[in-house]
Design a protein around this motif. Structure first.
Motif, PDB file in Angstrom:
ATOM      1  N   ASN A  30       7.352  -0.611   8.820  1.00  0.00           N
ATOM      2  CA  ASN A  30       7.302   0.180   7.592  1.00  0.00           C
ATOM      3  C   ASN A  30       8.742   0.423   7.109  1.00  0.00           C
ATOM      4  O   ASN A  30       9.417   1.321   7.575  1.00  0.00           O
ATOM      5  CB  ASN A  30       6.594   1.512   7.813  1.00  0.00           C
ATOM      6  N   SER A  32       9.258   1.098   3.961  1.00  0.00           N
ATOM      7  CA  SER A  32       9.111   1.859   2.718  1.00  0.00           C
ATOM      8  C   SER A  32       9.538   3.306   2.948  1.00  0.00           C
ATOM      9  O   SER A  32       9.767   3.724   4.082  1.00  0.00           O
ATOM     10  CB  SER A  32       7.660   1.812   2.220  1.00  0.00           C
ATOM     11  N   ASN A  33       9.592   4.060   1.873  1.00  0.00           N
ATOM     12  CA  ASN A  33       9.904   5.482   1.956  1.00  0.00           C
ATOM     13  C   ASN A  33       8.638   6.326   1.992  1.00  0.00           C
ATOM     14  O   ASN A  33       8.644   7.478   1.561  1.00  0.00           O
ATOM     15  CB  ASN A  33      10.780   5.890   0.760  1.00  0.00           C
ATOM     16  N   HIS A  34       7.555   5.756   2.525  1.00  0.00           N
ATOM     17  CA  HIS A  34       6.248   6.410   2.520  1.00  0.00           C
ATOM     18  C   HIS A  34       5.576   6.230   3.875  1.00  0.00           C
ATOM     19  O   HIS A  34       5.808   5.243   4.562  1.00  0.00           O
ATOM     20  CB  HIS A  34       5.370   5.825   1.415  1.00  0.00           C
ATOM     21  N   GLN A  54       7.878   6.414   8.184  1.00  0.00           N
ATOM     22  CA  GLN A  54       9.001   5.738   7.540  1.00  0.00           C
ATOM     23  C   GLN A  54       9.962   5.200   8.591  1.00  0.00           C
ATOM     24  O   GLN A  54      10.260   5.867   9.576  1.00  0.00           O
ATOM     25  CB  GLN A  54       9.742   6.708   6.630  1.00  0.00           C
ATOM     26  N   TYR A  83      -0.924   5.136   1.209  1.00  0.00           N
ATOM     27  CA  TYR A  83       0.479   5.533   1.179  1.00  0.00           C
ATOM     28  C   TYR A  83       0.518   7.043   1.000  1.00  0.00           C
ATOM     29  O   TYR A  83      -0.065   7.577   0.061  1.00  0.00           O
ATOM     30  CB  TYR A  83       1.210   4.840   0.027  1.00  0.00           C
ATOM     31  N   THR A 126       7.079  -2.428   2.113  1.00  0.00           N
ATOM     32  CA  THR A 126       8.277  -2.120   1.351  1.00  0.00           C
ATOM     33  C   THR A 126       7.928  -1.124   0.241  1.00  0.00           C
ATOM     34  O   THR A 126       6.745  -0.870  -0.023  1.00  0.00           O
ATOM     35  CB  THR A 126       8.853  -3.392   0.705  1.00  0.00           C
ATOM     36  N   ASP A 127       8.939  -0.616  -0.420  1.00  0.00           N
ATOM     37  CA  ASP A 127       8.697   0.258  -1.569  1.00  0.00           C
ATOM     38  C   ASP A 127       7.996  -0.496  -2.695  1.00  0.00           C
ATOM     39  O   ASP A 127       7.259   0.102  -3.473  1.00  0.00           O
ATOM     40  CB  ASP A 127      10.001   0.883  -2.057  1.00  0.00           C
ATOM     41  N   ASP A 129       5.560  -2.571  -2.276  1.00  0.00           N
ATOM     42  CA  ASP A 129       4.127  -2.472  -1.959  1.00  0.00           C
ATOM     43  C   ASP A 129       3.574  -1.139  -2.459  1.00  0.00           C
ATOM     44  O   ASP A 129       2.481  -1.084  -3.022  1.00  0.00           O
ATOM     45  CB  ASP A 129       3.883  -2.594  -0.448  1.00  0.00           C
ATOM     46  N   TYR A 130       4.342  -0.066  -2.259  1.00  0.00           N
ATOM     47  CA  TYR A 130       3.926   1.242  -2.734  1.00  0.00           C
ATOM     48  C   TYR A 130       3.819   1.242  -4.260  1.00  0.00           C
ATOM     49  O   TYR A 130       2.836   1.729  -4.820  1.00  0.00           O
ATOM     50  CB  TYR A 130       4.900   2.331  -2.266  1.00  0.00           C
TER      51      TYR A 130
END
Length: 140
Positions: A30, A32-34, A54, A83, A126-127, A129-130
């Motif tokens: 992960n 991402s930032n989520h 994260q 997310y 990744t961000d 994807d979010y």
């Protein structure tokens, strides 16, 4: 000559049952930032959830024989990805679906053979994807 039960279980001193030759890791990262919650389904029934924070990862190891290569894990028949516990998207085994990548398709993974005894495949959130999930959910 009769074999004892112990001889049958131990292969009469030979390597029985045989040991797998290959270690195969599926690693979900992960970036991402989520927080990512992965809900795995078989035949419409939720059977397992994986939560990845994260900058964290989840790793699963399979021990394989050479004749089982190439290998791709059957993690589910569909996956719902949340997310931050609110925005969600579905991943399936279909080549065409609303999301750009699916956890259930080999084409969405990177990695492969590291050496003759080790394989590692990666799926990375990744961000982007979010942001795609937000867009598919009407902007939030």
């Amino acid at each position: 000559m009769a074999l004892s039960g112990c001889d049958l279980l131990n292969g009469n001193g030979e390597n029985f049952p045989p040991e797998p030759d290959i270690e195969h890791y599926t690693i979900i990262v992960n970036n991402s930032n989520h927080i990512v919650d992965i809900h795995r389904y078989f035949e419409g029934e939720l059977f397992h959830t994986i939560i990845i924070g994260q900058s964290k990862k989840w790793e699963f190891k399979n021990e394989l024989f050479k004749e089982q290569l190439p290998f791709f894990p059957e993690i589910a028949d569909s996956v719902q990805i949340f997310y931050d516990g609110s925005i969600s998207v579905w991943n399936t085994k279909d080549e065409v679906q609303p999301v750009d990548r699916s956890m259930l398709l080999v084409s969405s993974y990177t990695g492969g053979k590291v050496n003759d005894k080790l394989y590692e495949i990666y799926y990375t959130f990744t961000d982007e994807d979010y942001e795609e999930a937000v867009a598919l959910n009407g902007g939030g």
